[in-house]
Design an enzyme around this catalytic site. Structure first.
Site, PDB file in Angstrom:
ATOM      1  N   GLY A  90       0.879  -1.145  -0.008  1.00 10.36           N
ATOM      2  CA  GLY A  90      -0.068  -0.023  -0.133  1.00 10.36           C
ATOM      3  C   GLY A  90       0.943   1.368  -0.036  1.00 10.36           C
ATOM      4  N   SER A  92       1.432   3.419  -1.984  1.00 12.67           N
ATOM      5  CA  SER A  92       0.994   4.618  -2.548  1.00 12.67           C
ATOM      6  C   SER A  92       0.066   5.569  -1.691  1.00 12.67           C
ATOM      7  CB  SER A  92       0.524   4.520  -3.952  1.00 12.67           C
ATOM      8  OG  SER A  92      -0.561   3.624  -3.973  1.00 12.67           O
ATOM      9  N   ASP A  94      -1.762   7.237   1.808  1.00 11.40           N
ATOM     10  CA  ASP A  94      -1.304   8.541   2.627  1.00 11.40           C
ATOM     11  C   ASP A  94      -0.417   7.985   3.798  1.00 11.40           C
ATOM     12  OD1 ASP A  94      -2.512  10.404   1.282  1.00 11.40           O
ATOM     13  OD2 ASP A  94      -4.282  10.587   2.317  1.00 11.40           O
ATOM     14  N   HIS A 257      -0.322   2.539  17.188  1.00 13.33           N
ATOM     15  CA  HIS A 257       0.552   3.392  16.917  1.00 13.33           C
ATOM     16  C   HIS A 257       0.523   4.219  18.393  1.00 13.33           C
ATOM     17  CE1 HIS A 257      -2.567   6.483  15.649  1.00 13.33           C
ATOM     18  NE2 HIS A 257      -1.767   7.299  16.122  1.00 13.33           N
ATOM     19  N   HIS A 319      -6.983   2.795  20.940  1.00  7.59           N
ATOM     20  CA  HIS A 319      -6.056   3.788  21.912  1.00  7.59           C
ATOM     21  C   HIS A 319      -6.340   4.019  23.212  1.00  7.59           C
ATOM     22  CE1 HIS A 319      -4.980   4.364  17.665  1.00  7.59           C
ATOM     23  NE2 HIS A 319      -5.537   5.498  17.486  1.00  7.59           N
ATOM     24  N   LYS A 415     -14.359  14.588  17.690  1.00  6.80           N
ATOM     25  CA  LYS A 415     -13.577  15.454  16.716  1.00  6.80           C
ATOM     26  C   LYS A 415     -14.203  16.639  16.763  1.00  6.80           C
ATOM     27  CE  LYS A 415     -12.375  11.599  13.186  1.00  6.80           C
ATOM     28  NZ  LYS A 415     -10.881  12.175  13.212  1.00  6.80           N
ATOM     29  N   ARG A 425      -5.461  11.622  33.145  1.00  9.35           N
ATOM     30  CA  ARG A 425      -5.885  12.526  34.250  1.00  9.35           C
ATOM     31  C   ARG A 425      -6.128  11.501  35.495  1.00  9.35           C
ATOM     32  NH1 ARG A 425      -5.949  17.790  32.275  1.00  9.35           N
ATOM     33  NH2 ARG A 425      -6.372  18.764  34.124  1.00  9.35           N
ATOM     34  N   ARG A 547     -16.950  22.103  23.394  1.00 14.33           N
ATOM     35  CA  ARG A 547     -16.376  21.040  24.341  1.00 14.33           C
ATOM     36  C   ARG A 547     -17.091  19.950  24.231  1.00 14.33           C
ATOM     37  NH1 ARG A 547     -12.525  22.686  28.127  1.00 14.33           N
ATOM     38  NH2 ARG A 547     -12.262  25.097  28.289  1.00 14.33           N
TER      39      ARG A 547
END
Length: 572
Positions: A90, A92, A94, A257, A319, A415, A425, A547
């Site tokens: 892959g 090519s 992003d 990641h 994540h 988002k 926290r 928020r």
């Protein structure tokens, strides 16, 4: 457990066939054999460790061990140079252009890659080696420092980059790749790493074709698989079973990641190597833990991809849940990968399955601020009409074990919010019988200690403490004990992909996700994901740049918690 393999290098008249073990014991199809030019028959005894990395053993010629006559004598191990071939499937796309190739260059620049390595791009696009190099060069930077040899290093790196065009389900394409790799590996111990920078629906096609025709015949072969790993418990399990038809679990490196981020890496160091935190890390002293992820931009034309997954699958299930597991796990027996992953699995299996009442979902709407208009999620032309896919979610999770019983772990991800941040926290309990309660006002929540690990941006660790304001009166204020990485460490922090690529090359699995760990993670989120989709629960709308939905604050209030990223005046 180590395994022993006998690898023979034959004279030109002989043929060579090797069949690596795999879960299904299928016939391993290699390309037509390459002729070798060995003067005689030379065999090498290799011991293969549990991480799939061959270890040099003893070699012998025509049945006689090197350095050992028919009588007695010591076995002299053969010293054979290693080479690593890294194929970005892959190439090519992003991700490959923006992250993978720059990370590989950064590793090369800092001399972390092996002496002998080759980088191949593989994709359906027709491209020459030179065109690939031009494409890669557009994204490479000398961000590490400005030493004069940067352009020289860049040129050296690009000379090691090559390209092979082919279909993702084509054994012929990977067979041609195998031929080119074999030419580059000539005379060296070949090891091969495949990075699947492709959509998950073609993972199995690539693994089937590449494992059959382009696996290393003598060294290790590993595959890095980029998330998402399925959409729910069932599809994830099916993907794992399909991959294991062609690969062993030890060959599969499931990459998240975020686990390569510097502050996530430092989480275990902070906890297990500092006595001040060890006794505090439990329900006795911690009131709640918050994992917060926010982006200040929307889908920006990627809504077609995002709409198929949503924020819970895209951020929370992987994540944030991975960070939670690292935060909450018991002390592992050692720093070995399996010991750490065993403890993470225990945490995940101790967690309650999420229910709909423990989740708030939202979706950003259009908003005008400062004379500038910001589009709604559904205004993205790649998003289906009437989509109820959440772009924001907050959830309350609980771990039912002795250490964390009753402590709410609050997650929030979204988002098009007011800021970009990712942080952990830790809010501690109030001081019993606090003598100074009258000096901090009626809001004792503002007087509790809080430990913050800011993952991005501007990496930092700080501890909020109560402190007397200088003066003749007795007034308390909240102050921060800060560790700002940019001030303390005058060096560039490596990108997460650099760390994870290097770990995969070295066979270090600590930051990669095991299959049972993946199953346990999906088991927590799958029930609520199904209910959200079957009932088509309408997300609460929130303005672009705000928020987030008000419902998130009510969710936190149910557990007597205030989000730590809210300003002191409580404004949204």
């Amino acid at each position: 457990m180590a395994s022993i393999a006998l690898v023979c290098h034959l004279h030109p008249a002989a043929t060579f066939s090797a069949q690596p073990s795999n879960a299904s014991n299928q016939q391993h199809r290699h390309c037509p054999p390459q002729r070798t030019h060995a003067a005689g028959r030379r065999c090498l005894l290799r011991v293969k460790s549990s991480n799939g990395r061959p270890q040099i053993g003893a070699s012998f010629n025509d049945g006689v061990l090197d350095g050992q006559s028919s009588g007695a004598g010591a076995v002299v191990p053969e010293q054979e140079e290693n080479t690593v071939s890294i194929t970005v499937v892959g190439a090519s796309g992003d991700l490959a252009k923006k992250k993978i190739f720059p990370a590989l260059f950064a590793l090369f620049y800092e001399d972390w890659l092996p002496k002998h390595f080759t980088v191949f791009g593989y994709a359906r696009s027709k491209m020459s080696d030179e065109e690939l190099r031009n494409m890669i060069s557009m994204t490479l930077t000398c961000r590490i420092d400005q030493r004069e040899n940067c352009s020289d290093k860049m040129e050296q790196f690009l000379k090691r980059c090559f390209y092979q065009s082919g279909q993702y389900n084509s054994e012929e394409g990977f067979c041609e790749l195998d031929r080119k790799l074999t030419q580059k590996e000539a005379g060296k111990q070949p090891n091969r790493l495949f990075y699947l920078s492709i959509p998950p629906n073609i993972f199995v096609d690539v693994v089937r074709s590449a494992s059959r025709t382009a696996s290393s015949r003598a060294g290790w072969t590993r595959f890095i698989v980029e998330k998402p790993f399925g959409r729910d418990y069932e599809s994830s399990g099916e993907l794992t079973r399909s991959l294991k038809m062609y690969l062993e679990e030890e060959q599969i490196f499931r990459i998240d990641h975020y686990l390569g981020k510097e502050l996530v890496e430092n989480l275990s160091v902070l906890r297990f190597s500092n006595l001040v935190f060890q006794p505090l890390w439990s329900r006795d002293y911690i009131r709640n833990v918050q994992l917060i992820f926010s982006e200040d931009f929307g889908t920006e034309g990627r809504g077609g991809y995002f709409d198929n997954y949503g924020i819970i699958r895209d951020i929370m299930q992987n994540h944030l849940l991975q960070i939670l597991a690292l935060f909450a796990m018991e002390t592992p027996v050692s720093l070995a990968a399996e010991d750490i992953r065993n403890e993470k699995v225990k945490v995940l299996r101790s967690m309650r399955k999420l229910k709909l009442e423990d989740v708030v979902v939202g979706q950003y709407k259009g908003h005008t601020r400062g004379g500038k208009s910001f589009p709604a999620y559904v205004d993205d032309p790649t998003v289906p009409n009437g989509s109820v896919t959440p772009t924001f979610a907050a959830a309350a999770l609980f771990i039912d074990n002795a250490r964390w019983d009753g402590v709410p772990f609050l997650m929030k991800a979204g988002k098009a919010l007011h800021t970009r941040r990712a942080e952990i926290r830790v809010q501690f309990r109030r001081v019993p019988g606090n003598l100074y309660r009258g000096n901090v006002g009626t809001d004792l929540d503002m007087a509790t200690n809080e430990l913050v690990l800011r993952v991005q941006p501007d990496e930092a660790i700080y501890l909020k403490i109560n402190n007397k304001v200088p003066g003749l009166g007795m007034r308390l204020d909240s102050s921060n004990l800060n560790l700002f990485y940019s001030e303390e460490y005058q060096r560039e922090i490596p990108d997460a992909y650099e760390r994870l690529l290097l770990d995969a090359i070295e066979g270090e699995r600590r930051l990669f996700i095991r299959s049972d760990e993946l199953d346990a993670a999906w088991a927590i989120f799958t029930p609520v994901l199904r209910e959200l989709e079957e009932k088509r629960v309408a997300p609460e709308l929130y303005p672009y740049g705000s928020r987030g939905p008000v419902g998130a604050h009510y969710l936190a209030a149910n557990y007597n918690v205030r989000w730590g990223d809210i300003s002191s005046d409580g404004s949204f």
